[in-house]
Structure formats: structure tokens, C-alpha cells
Design a protein around this motif. Structure first.
Motif, PDB file in Angstrom:
ATOM      1  N   ALA A 145      -4.677 -24.375 -25.375  1.00  0.00           N
ATOM      2  CA  ALA A 145      -5.328 -24.684 -26.650  1.00  0.00           C
ATOM      3  C   ALA A 145      -5.610 -23.417 -27.458  1.00  0.00           C
ATOM      4  CB  ALA A 145      -6.621 -25.457 -26.401  1.00  0.00           C
ATOM      5  N   ASP A 146      -6.064 -22.354 -26.798  1.00  0.00           N
ATOM      6  CA  ASP A 146      -6.342 -21.110 -27.520  1.00  0.00           C
ATOM      7  C   ASP A 146      -5.068 -20.534 -28.118  1.00  0.00           C
ATOM      8  OD1 ASP A 146      -9.023 -21.295 -26.937  1.00  0.00           O
ATOM      9  OD2 ASP A 146      -8.945 -19.897 -25.243  1.00  0.00           O
ATOM     10  N   GLU A 147      -3.981 -20.602 -27.359  1.00  0.00           N
ATOM     11  CA  GLU A 147      -2.695 -20.120 -27.874  1.00  0.00           C
ATOM     12  C   GLU A 147      -2.248 -20.952 -29.069  1.00  0.00           C
ATOM     13  OE1 GLU A 147       1.990 -19.709 -26.496  1.00  0.00           O
ATOM     14  OE2 GLU A 147       0.468 -20.300 -25.029  1.00  0.00           O
ATOM     15  N   ALA A 148      -2.453 -22.263 -28.995  1.00  0.00           N
ATOM     16  CA  ALA A 148      -2.066 -23.136 -30.106  1.00  0.00           C
ATOM     17  C   ALA A 148      -2.846 -22.773 -31.365  1.00  0.00           C
ATOM     18  CB  ALA A 148      -2.309 -24.593 -29.736  1.00  0.00           C
ATOM     19  N   ARG A 149      -4.149 -22.588 -31.225  1.00  0.00           N
ATOM     20  CA  ARG A 149      -4.969 -22.231 -32.388  1.00  0.00           C
ATOM     21  C   ARG A 149      -4.554 -20.891 -32.975  1.00  0.00           C
ATOM     22  NH1 ARG A 149      -9.029 -25.337 -29.690  1.00  0.00           N
ATOM     23  NH2 ARG A 149      -9.404 -23.670 -28.176  1.00  0.00           N
ATOM     24  N   ALA A 150      -4.323 -19.919 -32.093  1.00  0.00           N
ATOM     25  CA  ALA A 150      -3.951 -18.583 -32.566  1.00  0.00           C
ATOM     26  C   ALA A 150      -2.601 -18.612 -33.286  1.00  0.00           C
ATOM     27  CB  ALA A 150      -3.902 -17.610 -31.392  1.00  0.00           C
ATOM     28  N   ALA A 151      -1.632 -19.345 -32.725  1.00  0.00           N
ATOM     29  CA  ALA A 151      -0.294 -19.396 -33.328  1.00  0.00           C
ATOM     30  C   ALA A 151      -0.321 -20.089 -34.681  1.00  0.00           C
ATOM     31  CB  ALA A 151       0.676 -20.107 -32.382  1.00  0.00           C
ATOM     32  N   LEU A 152      -1.051 -21.193 -34.785  1.00  0.00           N
ATOM     33  CA  LEU A 152      -1.126 -21.891 -36.071  1.00  0.00           C
ATOM     34  C   LEU A 152      -1.904 -21.070 -37.090  1.00  0.00           C
ATOM     35  CD1 LEU A 152      -1.616 -25.616 -35.000  1.00  0.00           C
ATOM     36  CD2 LEU A 152       0.495 -24.399 -35.574  1.00  0.00           C
ATOM     37  N   GLY A 153      -2.894 -20.312 -36.622  1.00  0.00           N
ATOM     38  CA  GLY A 153      -3.599 -19.410 -37.527  1.00  0.00           C
ATOM     39  C   GLY A 153      -2.688 -18.309 -38.040  1.00  0.00           C
ATOM     40  N   ARG A 154      -1.843 -17.784 -37.159  1.00  0.00           N
ATOM     41  CA  ARG A 154      -0.877 -16.760 -37.577  1.00  0.00           C
ATOM     42  C   ARG A 154       0.111 -17.347 -38.578  1.00  0.00           C
ATOM     43  NH1 ARG A 154       0.153 -15.490 -32.906  1.00  0.00           N
ATOM     44  NH2 ARG A 154       2.185 -16.426 -32.468  1.00  0.00           N
ATOM     45  N   ALA A 155       0.550 -18.578 -38.330  1.00  0.00           N
ATOM     46  CA  ALA A 155       1.466 -19.233 -39.272  1.00  0.00           C
ATOM     47  C   ALA A 155       0.817 -19.389 -40.641  1.00  0.00           C
ATOM     48  CB  ALA A 155       1.888 -20.590 -38.720  1.00  0.00           C
ATOM     49  N   ALA A 156      -0.467 -19.736 -40.658  1.00  0.00           N
ATOM     50  CA  ALA A 156      -1.171 -19.924 -41.930  1.00  0.00           C
ATOM     51  C   ALA A 156      -1.247 -18.625 -42.723  1.00  0.00           C
ATOM     52  CB  ALA A 156      -2.572 -20.465 -41.664  1.00  0.00           C
ATOM     53  N   ALA A 157      -1.323 -17.494 -42.012  1.00  0.00           N
ATOM     54  CA  ALA A 157      -1.370 -16.201 -42.694  1.00  0.00           C
ATOM     55  C   ALA A 157      -0.008 -15.786 -43.240  1.00  0.00           C
ATOM     56  CB  ALA A 157      -1.892 -15.136 -41.731  1.00  0.00           C
ATOM     57  N   LEU A 158       1.076 -16.347 -42.682  1.00  0.00           N
ATOM     58  CA  LEU A 158       2.424 -15.934 -43.067  1.00  0.00           C
ATOM     59  C   LEU A 158       3.099 -16.882 -44.054  1.00  0.00           C
ATOM     60  CD1 LEU A 158       3.654 -14.855 -39.522  1.00  0.00           C
ATOM     61  CD2 LEU A 158       3.346 -13.330 -41.491  1.00  0.00           C
ATOM     62  N   ILE A 159       2.769 -18.174 -43.980  1.00  0.00           N
ATOM     63  CA  ILE A 159       3.411 -19.158 -44.860  1.00  0.00           C
ATOM     64  C   ILE A 159       2.544 -19.338 -46.092  1.00  0.00           C
ATOM     65  CG2 ILE A 159       4.243 -21.527 -45.075  1.00  0.00           C
ATOM     66  CD1 ILE A 159       4.541 -21.592 -42.025  1.00  0.00           C
TER      67      ILE A 159
END
Length: 255
Positions: A102-116
Motif C-alpha cells: 500500500a505504501d508503494e502504491a501511494r508513493a508511485a501514484l503521488g510521483r505520477a501526479a507530480a509528473l503528469i
């Protein structure tokens, strides 16, 4: 989560990929794609991640495809799309009890939000997946509803009917949880209509089963029977649907 290959005049390769994907043949669809561009690598990763969510298997193949997509990404949007797939794979592993990521999922989607960037086509899918995380892992239906609504508006703006079928379905699920039966029935019906029009066979059985939850008998049983027929036709995919196809025993407690 795009509907590539579903309309006349599309690239024949994408049409073939879509037909296989829609019939739960994700590995066969992925095998058709070249491996020499970031776009194809991202698409292959998306197919393999989707297979994990629907079948609860193929995790290593999805990881391999995702690592290739991450290595080939060159632009912020490509890196963001790869992060979005990374988040979805971690979400699926957590949801299915393979491993708590779950922590990895949150971190990855947060990173995506910063890039897209806002307004980019990939943002709609990202918002939808953030809604899934909020609904099923964080257990925050209000945050999930807000994310689904953003995804729904963006999918409408970018003419992505397949994603719209998902946002209709999940918004309807939240409405049903709140006791809003009419709203839920409408959303589930719209999701089913779109999936039938697109020929998204692997998603049609879940849509039928969800609509059955809002209908009285004998219509509910008819819908479940049709969902069961498609479920068996596809070899028991999606795996998690079998629980929904079994109606509650009269008088039994429900979770």
C-alpha cells in the motif's frame, strides 16, 4: 485503460490488441506489441498489470514489463505513466493479499501526479486509480468519490469510453453503499451499456453482476445467470467475481 482499437479506422495492430485484451488474452495481446518504443513498452506493462488485477497471477511478468517501461521512459509524461502502472500493480498486489504494498502504491501514484500535468490525457486514469486506493485501501469513500468524479469529467473530455465505464461503475458502487438505489442502478446500467458497445467482454460480467445488486427478482437472477455464463466462457475471469455471483442465503448476515 484506453479504448484503443475499438473504433473503425484505428491502427490494425491496436484493433488486434484490443480484441485479445477484451477477451482476457492479455499475454497474447502484449506479445503483438514491438518492444522498441516507450509507448509500446508502457502499453505492454499496462496489459500485464491488468492481467494481475483480473486473474491474480502473472506478477513476475508484470514486474518485468514494468521495469522495461520505466527504463525506456524519456519524458515526464512517460515517467508519470510508468509510475501510474507501478502504483496500480502495487495496489493489485495489496488488494489480492499477495503482499502489502500500500505504501508503494501511494508513493508511485503521488510521483505520477507530480509528473503528469493537469489536463493531460493520462491524468484521468491517474485520478481513477487514486480513487481505487482511497476506496479500497485507505477506506475513504469521500476522497474516492472526489477522485472518481475528476476522472469521470476528464474521461468525458478526452472521449475515453472505457474509462467512463469504470468511473460510472465505481461511482455507482459508492451510491449503492449510501443507499442511493436509483443513482446506483443508473450508473451500473451506463457502465454495462458502454462495455457492451465496446465489446469489452471481460468487463461485461462484472457489470451485469453489479447491476443485479440494484434490481428486484426475477431480473436480478437473470442478470447473475448471464454474468455467470460469461464468467465461465472466459475460464473464471475475473477471479474475484465468483463471490459476487453467489446470491446471499436468505437470512444470512452479509459483510
Amino acid at each position: 485503460m484506453s479504448g484503443n482499437g475499438t473504433t473503425a479506422g484505428d491502427d490494425p495492430l491496436q484493433t488486434a490488441v484490443w480484441r485479445l485484451r477484451s477477451r482476457a488474452c492479455w499475454a497474447d495481446a502484449a506479445a503483438l506489441l514491438p518492444s522498441d518504443t516507450p509507448a509500446y513498452s508502457l502499453q505492454r506493462a499496462g496489459l500485464m498489470v491488468e492481467r494481475c488485477l483480473y486473474t491474480e497471477r502473472g506478477w513476475e511478468e508484470a514486474e518485468d514489463a514494468l521495469r522495461t517501461a520505466e527504463a525506456q521512459a524519456r519524458t515526464d509524461e512517460e515517467r508519470g505513466a510508468a509510475a501510474c502502472e507501478r502504483g496500480q500493480l502495487a495496489y493489485a498486489a495489496t488488494l489480492h493479499g499477495v503482499r502489502d504494498r500500500a505504501d508503494e502504491a501511494r508513493a508511485a501514484l503521488g510521483r505520477a501526479a507530480a509528473l503528469i500535468p493537469p489536463g493531460a490525457p493520462g491524468r484521468a486514469l491517474l485520478d481513477f486509480r487514486r480513487g481505487l486506493l482511497a476506496e479500497n485501501l485507505t477506506l475513504s469513500p469521500q476522497a474516492a468519490r472526489a477522485a472518481y468524479r475528476r476522472a469521470h469529467a476528464a474521461a468525458t473530455a478526452h472521449a475515453d469510453p472505457l474509462l467512463l465505464s469504470f468511473t460510472w461503475r465505481h461511482l455507482a458502487g459508492l451510491a449503492l453503499r449510501d443507499g442511493e438505489l436509483t443513482e446506483a442502478r443508473h450508473g451500473f446500467a451506463e457502465s454495462l451499456r458502454i462495455r457492451e458497445e465496446l465489446g469489452y467482454l471481460v468487463g461485461t460480467a462484472p457489470a451485469l453482476a453489479s447491476l443485479a445488486e440494484t434490481e428486484p427478482e426475477p431480473e436480478a437472477s437473470r442478470l447473475r445467470e448471464e454474468a455467470g455464463r460469461l464468467f465461465r466462457l472466459l475460464g473464471g475471469v475475473p477471479t474475484w467475481l465468483s463471490r459476487q455471483l453467489t446470491p446471499p442465503t436468505p437470512g444470512a448476515a452479509t459483510a
